[in-house]
Design a protein around this motif. Structure first.
Motif, PDB file in Angstrom:
ATOM      1  N   TYR A 111       0.802  -1.227   0.000  1.00 50.09           N
ATOM      2  CA  TYR A 111       0.000   0.000   0.000  1.00 50.09           C
ATOM      3  C   TYR A 111       0.831   1.272   0.000  1.00 50.09           C
ATOM      4  N   ILE A 124       2.408   2.071  -2.453  1.00 53.33           N
ATOM      5  CA  ILE A 124       2.234   2.590  -3.817  1.00 53.33           C
ATOM      6  C   ILE A 124       1.223   3.742  -3.834  1.00 53.33           C
ATOM      7  N   LEU A 125       0.384   3.839  -2.813  1.00 55.84           N
ATOM      8  CA  LEU A 125      -0.555   4.958  -2.722  1.00 55.84           C
ATOM      9  C   LEU A 125       0.197   6.283  -2.643  1.00 55.84           C
ATOM     10  N   SER A 185       1.533   7.197  -6.001  1.00 58.68           N
ATOM     11  CA  SER A 185       0.452   7.631  -6.891  1.00 58.68           C
ATOM     12  C   SER A 185       0.051   9.069  -6.602  1.00 58.68           C
ATOM     13  N   ILE A 244      -7.265   5.719  -9.424  1.00 54.87           N
ATOM     14  CA  ILE A 244      -6.284   5.353  -8.400  1.00 54.87           C
ATOM     15  C   ILE A 244      -6.811   4.220  -7.531  1.00 54.87           C
ATOM     16  N   THR A 291      -5.037   0.562  -7.628  1.00 54.36           N
ATOM     17  CA  THR A 291      -4.406   0.131  -6.375  1.00 54.36           C
ATOM     18  C   THR A 291      -5.047  -1.137  -5.839  1.00 54.36           C
ATOM     19  N   SER A 292      -6.374  -1.168  -5.825  1.00 57.43           N
ATOM     20  CA  SER A 292      -7.067  -2.335  -5.269  1.00 57.43           C
ATOM     21  C   SER A 292      -6.864  -3.574  -6.128  1.00 57.43           C
TER      22      SER A 292
END
Length: 555
Positions: free
Chosen positions: A267, A269-270, A273, A416, A420-421
């Motif tokens: 996570y 990577i959030l 982003s 996003i 992401t999910s």
């Protein structure tokens, strides 16, 4: 009956005291790291306090045990910091916090804990309360190899008389702070009728309808419910504030969940982003917060150190990060690989306490495991959770029928969330497809993100506040009904988990033997789970060496 009443009142007051102490540490860290002292509300300060307490417990465990004296000092110091700083917390926030505690208190009264509680949650946290950290603890118990800062937080709640009966408190504090944050989002955004409001309502409903049993939390669920807050925070940054301080704050939260379970690493990577979409270079002088980065690095160094001290691995069970037999107290790489295979097989429904497939290595290859996982796990567990997500989204959808204020960044936000999910879901599905191992969040976010297509075409009613109020009250009624039913069943059960020690959870008394080096007890052994046996405890004797007043167990 009167005794029980006073015990419940005592527990409630201790919970409140710990909350104020945690808020004190959160305010203290906020004042060090952030120039804008108005950045954080009560819930955010509480989670920041959790971060600070993890660092404190990591450091102090190398120096002395987290016994009652240590913990009273920590508790009082946090309480002092809460009142010492000039910045006052709004009275309305304290009232809301107290209301959340009162409404959710039934959650904390429990007889049967998580299945892993007698196995390693209680013994490891108790070991931290009775001893300094020991090297090679992973040799004593498979569970001791799985580092989680939740257990370090548990050890900080050991107090005189009540002893270890507050060891579940950190999970409860996190639920309180998360609920506060989500409800506060609803209060602040119901007039705006925006996506932050919408997601806060959905996530609040899911958390308090699904995660009502403290016995299910263990070391896995708290990280996932904090991630719900992180998702909303990042969206809020995109559509409203766009402030770098909020990104730094979310990094504090991401490090907390990483220390709970290492699989939450994805996570991060959030952050990348958000930085990309906002065109922010965090290394630029105007953005760079060296104080926050210092705390990040300290936290990560301590996190790695404790992983290594227990197993000889930087991150267990990743065998490439392990030193193997280089030291006498570290795990053999072959053992790490064996356990990695076992854990993957367990997550893919190839093994359980009463079942295992014949060939684990063959079972986990490719997609060989999918059919077995679908039959033994998806049906009944994943399917039930999917139903909850769909029902919550449908109820929210039909409860509001005037147009949502979709911000100009709506498509960007949806992109996003979906990307992401999906990435998180694919990694989860092919590596550890058990809901408790990080599956709840990506499933919820993906389904809700897809529902946003429908939300974009509806309108909110004018009496939005009234509907929201009814919604929140209804969710809390469900939350408490489920816990009342659970409590009734725990009083009625006839096994070792019957509520004979109300309001304290059940603990089995164990016979044990002690092992000595030079007349010094260095470990205790018992049959089966250790429970609250004196520590360090195992069901298998191990040789050890005492070096510089530290215990080093031998492979």
């Amino acid at each position: 009956m009167i005794i029980h009443f006073f015990q419940i009142i005592s527990i409630f007051l201790l919970v409140s005291l710990f909350i104020l102490s945690c808020l004190g540490y959160g305010k203290f860290l906020r004042n060090i790291v952030f120039k804008d002292h108005s950045l954080l509300n009560v819930g955010e300060a509480g989670l920041l306090g959790i971060f600070f307490l993890i660092i404190l417990s990591y450091i102090s465990s190398f120096l002395f045990p987290h016994n009652s004296t240590h913990n009273i000092v920590v508790l009082i110091l946090g309480f002092f910091l809460f009142f010492f700083k000039k910045e006052k917390i709004e009275l309305k926030h304290l009232k809301l916090l107290l209301l959340v505690i009162l409404i959710s208190f039934s959650f904390f009264l429990i007889s049967k804990n998580h299945d892993d509680f007698p196995y390693y949650h209680l013994p490891f946290a108790l070991s931290l309360s009775e001893n300094k950290i020991s090297f090679g603890m992973g040799l004593l118990n498979y569970g001791y190899r799985h580092h989680s800062s939740i257990l370090f937080l548990n050890s900080l709640t050991y107090l005189p008389i009540i002893k270890y009966f507050l060891f579940n408190l950190p999970n409860y504090l996190i639920l309180i702070f998360v609920n506060f944050l989500l409800i506060n989002n609803l209060i602040e955004n119901y007039k705006k009728k925006n996506i932050v409001f919408l997601l806060s309502l959905i996530f609040f409903s899911v958390i308090n309808i699904k995660f009502t049993r403290l016995s299910e939390y263990g070391t896995d669920i708290s990280g996932q419910i904090i991630l719900f807050v992180i998702i909303i925070n990042f969206i809020d940054i995109l559509v409203n504030e766009k402030r770098i301080d909020k990104i730094y704050y979310n990094l504090f939260l991401l490090l907390i969940v990483l220390s709970f379970k290492v699989y939450f690493l994805i996570y991060f990577i959030l952050v990348l982003s958000i930085l990309y979409y906002l065109k922010i270079n965090p290394l630029q002088k105007k953005y760079f917060n060296y104080k926050a980065v210092t705390f990040y690095l300290l936290f990560l160094a301590l996190f790695v150190a404790h992983n290594f001290v227990s197993t000889g691995c930087v991150i267990y069970p990743m065998d490439v990060t392990c030193v193997g037999t280089k030291y006498f107290w570290t795990l053999d790489v072959s053992e790490v690989k064996r356990m990695s295979l076992w854990l993957e097989s367990w997550a893919k429904a190839g093994a359980s306490p009463n079942f295992r497939v014949d060939n684990l290595s063959e079972y986990v290859k490719g997609i060989n495991w999918v059919q077995g996982w679908f039959n033994r796990y998806f049906i009944g567990k994943v399917s039930d959770y999917l139903l909850i997500i769909f029902v919550v989204n449908l109820i929210v959808f039909f409860s509001f029928n005037k147009k949502v204020n979709l911000e100009k960044d709506f498509i960007k936000i949806q992109k996003i969330l979906i990307i992401t999910s999906v990435i998180a879901l694919l990694i989860w599905f092919f590596k550890h497809p058990s809901l408790r191992y990080g599956g709840y969040l990506p499933i919820t976010v993906l389904i809700t993100s897809l529902f946003l297509f429908f939300y974009s075409s509806i309108k909110f009613k004018n009496n939005n506040y009234k509907i929201t109020k009814i919604f929140v009250i209804s969710v809390f009624i469900i939350f408490n009904l489920k816990n009342i039913i659970r409590l009734d069943s725990e009083f009625s059960r006839k096994d070792q988990y019957q509520f004979n020690n109300f309001p304290y959870f059940a603990v089995e008394d164990k016979k044990y033997k002690n092992l000595k080096i030079d007349n010094i007890n260095y470990m205790y052994t018992t049959n089966g789970y250790c429970w609250a046996t004196p520590t360090p405890c195992s069901n298998t004797p191990r040789k050890a060496r005492i070096i510089n007043n530290f215990i080093f167990f031998e492979r």
